[in-house]
Each structure stands twice: as C-alpha cells, then as structure tokens.
Motif scaffolding. Sequence first.
Motif, PDB file in Angstrom:
ATOM      1  N   SER A  10      55.366  47.709  26.715  1.00  0.00           N
ATOM      2  CA  SER A  10      56.217  46.641  25.611  1.00  0.00           C
ATOM      3  C   SER A  10      55.221  45.377  24.727  1.00  0.00           C
ATOM      4  CB  SER A  10      57.034  45.415  26.736  1.00  0.00           C
ATOM      5  OG  SER A  10      55.571  44.508  27.526  1.00  0.00           O
ATOM      6  N   PHE A  11      55.294  44.848  24.213  1.00  0.00           N
ATOM      7  CA  PHE A  11      53.726  44.167  23.383  1.00  0.00           C
ATOM      8  C   PHE A  11      54.097  43.327  24.297  1.00  0.00           C
ATOM      9  CE2 PHE A  11      52.231  41.061  19.939  1.00  0.00           C
ATOM     10  CZ  PHE A  11      52.092  42.105  19.768  1.00  0.00           C
ATOM     11  N   ARG A  12      53.893  42.242  24.817  1.00  0.00           N
ATOM     12  CA  ARG A  12      53.781  41.592  26.240  1.00  0.00           C
ATOM     13  C   ARG A  12      52.544  41.930  27.007  1.00  0.00           C
ATOM     14  NH1 ARG A  12      56.711  37.555  29.956  1.00  0.00           N
ATOM     15  NH2 ARG A  12      54.875  36.481  30.651  1.00  0.00           N
ATOM     16  N   LEU A  13      52.787  43.051  26.964  1.00  0.00           N
ATOM     17  CA  LEU A  13      52.289  44.177  28.271  1.00  0.00           C
ATOM     18  C   LEU A  13      50.692  44.618  27.747  1.00  0.00           C
ATOM     19  CD1 LEU A  13      52.049  45.120  31.246  1.00  0.00           C
ATOM     20  CD2 LEU A  13      53.215  47.580  30.299  1.00  0.00           C
ATOM     21  N   ASP A  14      51.512  45.338  26.223  1.00  0.00           N
ATOM     22  CA  ASP A  14      50.078  45.472  25.961  1.00  0.00           C
ATOM     23  C   ASP A  14      48.823  44.717  25.191  1.00  0.00           C
ATOM     24  OD1 ASP A  14      51.013  48.220  25.269  1.00  0.00           O
ATOM     25  OD2 ASP A  14      51.554  47.904  23.011  1.00  0.00           O
ATOM     26  N   MET A  15      49.199  42.879  24.802  1.00  0.00           N
ATOM     27  CA  MET A  15      48.202  42.145  24.894  1.00  0.00           C
ATOM     28  C   MET A  15      47.827  42.054  26.517  1.00  0.00           C
ATOM     29  SD  MET A  15      48.303  41.276  21.649  1.00  0.00           S
ATOM     30  CE  MET A  15      48.877  42.942  22.062  1.00  0.00           C
ATOM     31  N   LYS A  16      48.353  41.634  27.199  1.00  0.00           N
ATOM     32  CA  LYS A  16      48.097  42.111  28.675  1.00  0.00           C
ATOM     33  C   LYS A  16      46.722  42.518  28.857  1.00  0.00           C
ATOM     34  CE  LYS A  16      48.638  41.987  33.926  1.00  0.00           C
ATOM     35  NZ  LYS A  16      49.526  41.553  34.543  1.00  0.00           N
ATOM     36  N   ILE A  17      47.184  44.080  28.703  1.00  0.00           N
ATOM     37  CA  ILE A  17      46.098  45.363  28.523  1.00  0.00           C
ATOM     38  C   ILE A  17      45.111  45.284  27.948  1.00  0.00           C
ATOM     39  CG2 ILE A  17      45.796  47.552  28.219  1.00  0.00           C
ATOM     40  CD1 ILE A  17      48.437  48.634  29.390  1.00  0.00           C
ATOM     41  N   LEU A  18      45.143  44.882  26.767  1.00  0.00           N
ATOM     42  CA  LEU A  18      44.239  44.901  25.323  1.00  0.00           C
ATOM     43  C   LEU A  18      43.177  43.264  26.242  1.00  0.00           C
ATOM     44  CD1 LEU A  18      43.514  46.187  23.148  1.00  0.00           C
ATOM     45  CD2 LEU A  18      44.220  44.212  21.881  1.00  0.00           C
ATOM     46  N   LEU A  19      43.451  42.108  26.488  1.00  0.00           N
ATOM     47  CA  LEU A  19      42.665  41.490  27.139  1.00  0.00           C
ATOM     48  C   LEU A  19      41.851  41.457  27.998  1.00  0.00           C
ATOM     49  CD1 LEU A  19      44.952  38.149  26.839  1.00  0.00           C
ATOM     50  CD2 LEU A  19      42.744  38.590  25.213  1.00  0.00           C
ATOM     51  N   LEU A  20      42.934  42.652  29.377  1.00  0.00           N
ATOM     52  CA  LEU A  20      42.157  42.652  30.880  1.00  0.00           C
ATOM     53  C   LEU A  20      40.890  43.964  29.833  1.00  0.00           C
ATOM     54  CD1 LEU A  20      44.919  42.837  33.303  1.00  0.00           C
ATOM     55  CD2 LEU A  20      43.022  40.887  32.991  1.00  0.00           C
ATOM     56  N   THR A  21      41.446  44.600  29.677  1.00  0.00           N
ATOM     57  CA  THR A  21      40.380  45.650  28.653  1.00  0.00           C
ATOM     58  C   THR A  21      38.867  44.422  28.763  1.00  0.00           C
ATOM     59  OG1 THR A  21      41.451  47.350  28.564  1.00  0.00           O
ATOM     60  CG2 THR A  21      39.837  47.507  27.210  1.00  0.00           C
ATOM     61  N   VAL A  22      38.876  44.241  27.453  1.00  0.00           N
ATOM     62  CA  VAL A  22      37.661  43.441  27.363  1.00  0.00           C
ATOM     63  C   VAL A  22      36.667  42.557  28.889  1.00  0.00           C
ATOM     64  CG1 VAL A  22      36.751  41.209  25.762  1.00  0.00           C
ATOM     65  CG2 VAL A  22      38.512  42.354  25.118  1.00  0.00           C
ATOM     66  N   LYS A  23      37.590  42.362  29.260  1.00  0.00           N
ATOM     67  CA  LYS A  23      36.884  42.074  30.472  1.00  0.00           C
ATOM     68  C   LYS A  23      36.147  42.670  31.292  1.00  0.00           C
ATOM     69  CE  LYS A  23      38.340  39.373  35.091  1.00  0.00           C
ATOM     70  NZ  LYS A  23      39.351  39.414  35.943  1.00  0.00           N
ATOM     71  N   LYS A  24      37.328  44.432  32.000  1.00  0.00           N
ATOM     72  CA  LYS A  24      36.988  45.130  32.245  1.00  0.00           C
ATOM     73  C   LYS A  24      35.172  45.856  31.426  1.00  0.00           C
ATOM     74  CE  LYS A  24      39.902  45.877  35.592  1.00  0.00           C
ATOM     75  NZ  LYS A  24      39.564  45.670  36.758  1.00  0.00           N
ATOM     76  N   VAL A  25      35.504  45.698  30.004  1.00  0.00           N
ATOM     77  CA  VAL A  25      34.283  46.837  29.752  1.00  0.00           C
ATOM     78  C   VAL A  25      33.096  45.673  30.313  1.00  0.00           C
ATOM     79  CG1 VAL A  25      32.839  47.083  27.498  1.00  0.00           C
ATOM     80  CG2 VAL A  25      35.372  47.707  28.085  1.00  0.00           C
ATOM     81  N   ILE A  26      33.207  44.482  30.239  1.00  0.00           N
ATOM     82  CA  ILE A  26      32.349  43.393  29.761  1.00  0.00           C
ATOM     83  C   ILE A  26      31.806  43.278  31.890  1.00  0.00           C
ATOM     84  CG2 ILE A  26      31.067  41.029  30.030  1.00  0.00           C
ATOM     85  CD1 ILE A  26      33.512  40.562  27.863  1.00  0.00           C
ATOM     86  N   ARG A  27      32.722  44.080  32.489  1.00  0.00           N
ATOM     87  CA  ARG A  27      32.329  44.035  33.418  1.00  0.00           C
ATOM     88  C   ARG A  27      31.494  45.965  34.253  1.00  0.00           C
ATOM     89  NH1 ARG A  27      36.162  40.166  37.390  1.00  0.00           N
ATOM     90  NH2 ARG A  27      35.192  38.326  36.839  1.00  0.00           N
TER      91      ARG A  27
END
Length: 202
Positions: free
Chosen positions: A161-178
């Motif tokens: 879903s679009f909402r799930l995609d937004m969640k994944i996108l935001l969490l990806t930034v967090k994962k990359v930083i860490r």
Amino acid sequence: MLKRIFDFVTASTLLIILAPIILLTAMMVRIKLGSPIVFRQKRPGLHGVPFYVYKFRTMTDEKDSLGQLLTDQLRLTAFGAFMRKYSLDELLQLINVIKGELSLIGPRPLLMDYLPLYTEEQARRHLVKPGITGWAQINGRNATSWEERFERDVWYVENQSFRLDMKILLLTVKKVIRSEGVSNAGHATMPIFLGTTSSREG
C-alpha cells in the motif's frame, strides 16, 4: 499509477539533490578502483523480465592462478565496504527507477540464476516491480536467511500500500544511517542461494 508518479518525481528529485555525492563517489571509485566506474548486471524485473541494474563498482577484478575471479569477500575493497555500508553503491539505481525498471519500494532484484530455484511461493516476489529497498531490507536486510527474506518479500506483495511504502522509505533512512544488516556473517553480502531444502529434495 500513483506509485509510478511518486517513484518518478521522488527519484528525479533525489538525483538532483544527491548529484554532488554521486559525482564525488564516482571520482573516488575511479581513483580507488579504476575503470569501469559503473557495474551493470542483468537482473529479473516485474514477472521476471530481465533488465540491467546500475551500481557503483565496489570490488576489484582480482583472479587466482587459474584465472578465476576470487570470492566477493576477497575482492571487496575497504572503500567498497564503506560504500555498501552507507548504500552509496545503490544511488545509481535511481536511474532505473526513472526508467520504470525499478520502484523505490519492492523486493530487491536478485540474480537471474536464482529464478529456477524459487519455490512457487517464493516466485510470487516477482508479481510486483522490484525496488531499491523493501520490507525485507528494513527487517534484517542481509543478516537473515534466504527463506526469511523471501517470506518478507511475499508478505509485501500481499500487503502493499502507499502507506506501507512510506513507512518502509522512512525506516530505510534510519537503517542506512545506522548501517544495520549490511552483510551476512562471513560473506560480503549474503551466501549464494542454492534453493530451499524442500525444493532441492523435490
């Protein structure tokens, strides 16, 4: 259609914003590894249709005495490991997104050689366009088993879903930083997929 518009606009914007980082990375690859700077490899896209994915080169072309390439782990350079740690090698895939071959969010496109090894259930990961990041990437990335990764890919197919995609996108930034889950123990990324036990025994 909404997802495609979002992909195109976001990828185009990111390419402009990240242009200085992309150019600097290209220069460093040229200095550290030489040419070619870009690594291009055929991967399965939507419904398994092949396309060429773009990445910055992270490994040398070193070979053994028999002329065979050394393992990925031996050819991966310190700078290459740094690029992978912060996903800098993946930035060129924004071009694939603009071309419509990749989505920002979706199961990662793997090797063409893996296609005949998937179970019927695992092959469902190709029912959607592959992505730069996905549900499996924010839930373990490469530090999981292949079976767990494919389960998460199929879960995404069933729950996208679009909402799930937004969640994944935001969490990806967090994962990359860490820089979490960059590699599986003892491997540059993950071990070669040889098929699940059930599919090999069948």
